[in-house]
Structure formats: C-alpha cells, structure tokens
Enzyme design. Structure first.
Site, short mmCIF file in Angstrom:
data_model
loop_
_atom_site.label_atom_id
_atom_site.label_comp_id
_atom_site.label_asym_id
_atom_site.label_seq_id
_atom_site.Cartn_x
_atom_site.Cartn_y
_atom_site.Cartn_z
N PRO A 11 0.79 -1.24 0.00
CG PRO A 11 0.04 -0.95 2.21
CD PRO A 11 0.67 -1.97 1.29
CG HIS A 154 9.50 1.36 -17.12
ND1 HIS A 154 9.59 0.61 -18.26
CD2 HIS A 154 8.22 1.27 -16.68
CE1 HIS A 154 8.40 0.08 -18.52
NE2 HIS A 154 7.55 0.46 -17.58
CE LYS A 158 9.56 -2.29 -15.09
NZ LYS A 158 8.62 -2.84 -14.13
#
Ligand SMILES: NC(=O)C1=CN([C@@H]2O[C@H](COP(=O)(O)OP(=O)(O)OC[C@H]3O[C@@H](n4cnc5c(N)ncnc54)[C@H](OP(=O)(O)O)[C@@H]3O)[C@@H](O)[C@H]2O)C=CC1
Ligand SMILES: O=C(O)C1=N[C@H](C(=O)O)C[C@H](O)C1
Length: 265
Positions: A11, A154, A158
């Site tokens: 989260p 990206h 990443k």
C-alpha cells in the site's frame, strides 16, 4: 451490486497508494486491509492515508483469515508477489496481480492452482488501456512486419528488466510474427548488452531514467519504411481503470487470465 472486499499488498508503494485511493473511493469496493512488511497492527490512517480505515498486516495468512477479502491486489515485488498470489489462492481469495517479473514457470504454477481451486486470478503486466492497445496493434502489425525491436523506458527505481509489458508485447507479437533471427547473421556485440535482450530473435531494450514513468515504443521495419507504435503513461492514475475492471472481473472467473486484453470487450 454486492460490495467487493479488497486487500492491498504494497500500500505504501507508488502503485499501492493509487490502489488504496481507488479501493477506498469506489462505491462498490470495500478496502478491508493492507499487507505490508512493516507497520504491523497499524492502520493506514496512521501512515498518512487520510479518511482511510484499514488494518495493516505483515503476515499474509493472518491478513486473509482475519480481514476476509474477496480479492487481493498485489503491487509489490516479483518474489513477494508470487508468494502472495499463491497464498491467496490457497486461502480462497482471488488475486489481481500488477506486480511484474514472474517467470513462465510461476505463471504456469498459478494457472494450475487457480484451476484446481476454481478461482479467478488476473495477472496484468499493464493495466493502462492505451498500453493494452499498443500491444494489440503491435500484434496486428507483426503479421505484416517480421522485423521488430521493442524499446521500453521506465523510471530508474524499477527493479525488473525487461518490463512485464515488453515481455508480454513480445509474446503477443510472436503469435503472428514469422520466426526469424534479426540483424546481420554475423553481427557481434563489441560491448556486452549492446543489442539488448533477445526473445526468439526479437530484441528488447530497457531504458531507466529519472523523470520517466512508463513508456514503450515498438518499432517495425521493412524495406523503405518503418512503423512506430508508442504508448506513454504520464502518471499512475492511468493504470487505475484497469485495476478496477480487473477486480470486478476476477470475481466472475474460475481460472487464471494473463493480460488485460483477455478481459476487455
Ligand atoms: N501492471 C501494471 O500496470 C503496473 C505494474 N507495476 C508493477 O507493480 C510493482 C510495484 O511497482 P511500484 O509501485 O512502482 O513499486 P514500489 O517500490 O513503489 O512499491 C512496492 C511496495 O511493495 C512493498 N513491499 C516490499 N515487500 C513487501 C512485502 N513482503 N509485503 C508487502 N509489501 C511489500 C514495498 O515496501 P518497501 O518500499 O518498504 O520495501 C513498496 O512499498 C512492480 O512490480 C511494477 O513493475 C507498476 C506500474 C504499473
Ligand atoms: O514498474 C513500473 O513502473 C511499471 N511496470 C509494469 C511493467 O513492468 O511493464 C507496467 C508499467 O510499464 C509500469
């Protein structure tokens, strides 16, 4: 419509934060818990999420048993995400996985498990509708162009390379592309990695830079012409409509689906 109870793994992450906002604002969803590897027993409201009430668990089984979600959205890391998806299926919870970097063997194992359990599971390397169209258009183009290179770009935080989207694009292209090895048969890399990754003769190049979010260019070449198909995500909100439709659809499935293109009308 019945409310879908949702738990979110990861989260506090870049995607996880957006998914928390989606699950807590969407009327037909109820955010029942979050799965983290820190902050045991806290509430998301203690972690800077305003107007969000969901307990944070660090143990997946406890999370699933105590908060009883229908769906676990996973937005973590490849190793952890695989374990989460497996444990969810074993506990009768349907996984919606955005985490990338799973191996073919891991996908096969989850598919078999979902079928044995008769549970839906969605693994979507890219939730953005534009990215799904880029993949489908590339698959169409591959029927006419067998020479293709993929450049994925990206942000520099990443973890996996090539991106899940690039791998899925190459797999979809492969369904229509004439089998061939590209470039000169005698070509030699004078610097290792110069030609990128090789998937069945197709090359995939991974760029990592601060400032980028998620971008991909699929370049086709033939005598006297090139075709470029490009998609750009400029924020992570762009992935959320795909997450929403995946959570809704996974409730109606009894098997694993790999790729959002397989559930969109
Ligand atoms: N399918 C799609 O459309 C998209 C997929 N992705 C994929 O989603 C994944 C997450 O990306 P992103 O949000 O950018 O990454 P982040 O690094 O921002 O978020 C990952 C989160 O997972 C947490 N985490 C690590 N281990 C655990 C664990 N054991 N249990 C619970 N949470 C854990 C991390 O915590 P900590 O930082 O404390 O370690 C972090 O908060 C990646 O695999 C990425 O490729 C990303 C964008 C779109
Ligand atoms: O890590 C990211 O950011 C992204 N990961 C996914 C991938 O690996 O393809 C999807 C999107 O490209 C963003």
């Amino acid at each position: 419509m019945k409310t879908i109870k949702v738990a979110i793994a990861g989260p506090r992450g870049r995607m996880g934060k957006e998914a928390v906002a989606l699950a807590s604002n969407e009327e037909s969803f109820e955010l029942v818990s979050a799965l983290d590897h820190k902050n045991e027993g806290k509430n998301l409201s203690d972690l800077g999420f305003t107007d969000v009430d969901a307990t944070v668990f660090t143990d997946i089984e406890q999370c699933l048993i105590e908060s009883k979600p229908d769906v676990l959205i996973d937005l973590t890391t490849p190793e952890v995400g695989f374990k989460h998806a497996k444990t969810a299926l074993l506990n009768g919870v349907r996984p919606v996985v955005g985490t990338t970097g799973f191996t073919k063997e891991q996908l096969d194992e989850l598919k078999q498990m979902a079928e044995e359990k008769g549970l839906g599971c969605i693994i979507a390397p890219n939730f953005a509708i534009g990215a799904v169209l880029m993949m489908k258009f590339s698959q169409m183009a591959a029927k006419y162009f067998s020479d293709v290179e993929i450049i994925e770009m990206h942000h520099d935080q990443k973890l996996d390379a090539p991106s899940g989207t690039a791998v899925k694009t190459a797999e979809m292209i492969n369904e229509n592309r004439e089998n061939k090895s590209q470039g000169h048969p005698n070509e030699k890399e004078t610097m290792a990695g110069a030609r990128g990754a090789d998937l069945d003769g197709m090359h995939i190049h991974s760029v990592r830079l601060p400032g980028l979010i998620a971008h991909q260019q699929v370049l086709f070449g033939a005598d006297g012409q090139t075709l470029t198909i490009r998609h750009d995500s400029y924020n992570r909100q762009s992935f959320m409509s795909g997450v929403k439709v995946s959570v809704e659809t996974v409730m109606k499935l009894d098997t694993l689906v790999y790729g959002l293109e397989n559930i969109l009308d």
